[in-house]
Design a protein around this motif. Structure first.
Motif, short mmCIF file in Angstrom:
data_model
loop_
_atom_site.label_atom_id
_atom_site.label_comp_id
_atom_site.label_asym_id
_atom_site.label_seq_id
_atom_site.Cartn_x
_atom_site.Cartn_y
_atom_site.Cartn_z
N VAL A 64 26.82 -0.86 -35.94
CA VAL A 64 27.18 -1.92 -35.01
C VAL A 64 26.29 -1.81 -33.78
N GLY A 65 25.75 -2.93 -33.33
CA GLY A 65 24.94 -2.95 -32.12
C GLY A 65 25.69 -3.61 -30.98
N THR A 66 25.56 -3.07 -29.78
CA THR A 66 26.26 -3.66 -28.64
C THR A 66 25.71 -5.04 -28.30
N GLY A 67 24.52 -5.39 -28.80
CA GLY A 67 23.98 -6.71 -28.58
C GLY A 67 24.86 -7.81 -29.16
N GLY A 68 25.72 -7.47 -30.10
CA GLY A 68 26.66 -8.43 -30.67
C GLY A 68 27.95 -8.53 -29.89
N PHE A 69 28.03 -7.80 -28.77
CA PHE A 69 29.23 -7.81 -27.94
C PHE A 69 28.88 -8.13 -26.49
N LEU A 70 27.97 -9.07 -26.33
CA LEU A 70 27.66 -9.56 -24.99
C LEU A 70 28.77 -10.49 -24.51
N ARG A 71 28.94 -10.56 -23.20
CA ARG A 71 29.89 -11.50 -22.63
C ARG A 71 29.31 -12.91 -22.62
N HIS A 72 30.17 -13.87 -22.43
CA HIS A 72 29.78 -15.28 -22.30
C HIS A 72 28.73 -15.42 -21.20
N ALA A 73 27.78 -16.34 -21.40
CA ALA A 73 26.70 -16.52 -20.43
C ALA A 73 27.22 -16.80 -19.03
N SER A 74 28.32 -17.51 -18.92
CA SER A 74 28.85 -17.82 -17.59
C SER A 74 29.27 -16.56 -16.84
N LEU A 75 29.62 -15.51 -17.57
CA LEU A 75 29.96 -14.23 -16.95
C LEU A 75 28.73 -13.36 -16.75
#
Length: 211
Positions: A64-75
Motif C-alpha cells: 500500500v502506498g500513502t499516495g493513495g491516501f491523500l486528502r481532498h484537494a480543498s484540504l
C-alpha cells in the motif's frame, strides 16, 4: 551510525528473512512493515522488492502506498499548492490509514484492507474494492513521513538521502523544508529499525538489521 555497502538483492533477502521469522508485536495475525522515505528515494520500488521476496517465501503480501491516501484537494491546497507545512502535516490522510489499513489488521480484526482511497489526479474517491489479507500475511506500507504517527510497524526501513542528494533528486523543490522539518521533529534515521543510504541508488549502504 555506521554504514556498509550492500546490494539491493542482499538487502531485500535479509529484510524479508527477518520479517518472515518475526511475530506481530501487537498480538495480531498480521505483520506490518513500513518503508519510509522521500519520493526521490523511490520507496515503492523497495516495497515491491521486499514484497516479492516475501511471496517467494510463501507469504501473502499487500503493498500500500500513502499516495493513495491523500486528502481532498480543498484540504491539501487550503494554504496554496506549494506550502511545505501543509505538505508535511496536511496532505496525507493518516486517519484514513488508521481506519482502513491498520485497524482491520489489529488483533481480532477482519483483515479487509482498503488499498487506496483517493485519486489525486481526478480528485475523487478511487472506489477500489477491499482486499482480504489472510492471517499470516504482511502489509508493506510505503511513502514519506511514516514515522511519528504511532503506526504499529513490526519493522521500519528508512531510505535516507543526504541533504544534497535530496535537493538534487527532488523535482518539487518547494517540498524540501518539509523533509527538513521531518528530520528535526522526528529524526527518522534514529527511529527506524533499518536505515538505507540511497544517495546513489545503484550502490546502497545500510546499518544492518537490528539485533
Amino acid at each position: 551510525m555506521r554504514f556498509e555497502a550492500i546490494t539491493w538483492e542482499r538487502l531485500t533477502k535479509a529484510v524479508a528473512g527477518r520479517v518472515d521469522a518475526a511475530e506481530p508485536g501487537d498480538g495480531s495475525a498480521w505483520l506490518k512493515v513500513g518503508i519510509d522515505g522521500a519520493p526521490a528515494a523511490q520507496t515503492g520500488e523497495t516495497a515491491e522488492r521486499i514484497a516479492h521476496a516475501l511471496r517467494l517465501r510463501g507469504r501473502s503480501v499487500l503493498v500500500v502506498g500513502t499516495g493513495g491516501f491523500l486528502r481532498h484537494a480543498s484540504l491539501r491546497f487550503e494554504y496554496g499548492k506549494q506550502d511545505p507545512d501543509a505538505y508535511y502535516s496536511g496532505w496525507y490522510d493518516t486517519g484514513a490509514l488508521w481506519r482502513e489499513v491498520f485497524r482491520p489488521l489489529e488483533a481480532g480484526g477482519t483483515g479487509r484492507v482498503l488499498p487506496d482511497l483517493w485519486d489525486p489526479v481526478k480528485d475523487r474517491a478511487t472506489r477500489s474494492p477491499y482486499t482480504e489479507l489472510p492471517a499470516g500475511g504482511v502489509l508493506v506500507l510505503h511513502g514519506p513521513f511514516l514515522q511519528g504517527h504511532w503506526f504499529p510497524f513490526d519493522l521500519t526501513v528508512h531510505l535516507r538521502l543526504s541533504r544534497g542528494a535530496l535537493a538534487r533528486r527532488t523535482e518539487d523543490a518547494w517540498t524540501l523544508p518539509a523533509f527538513q522539518r521531518y528530520e528535526d521533529e522526528v529524526g527518522p534515521a534514529d527511529a527506524a529499525d533499518v536505515v538505507v543510504r540511497t544517495d546513489d541508488p545503484r550502490h546502497p549502504a545500510w546499518n544492518g538489521l537490528p539485533s
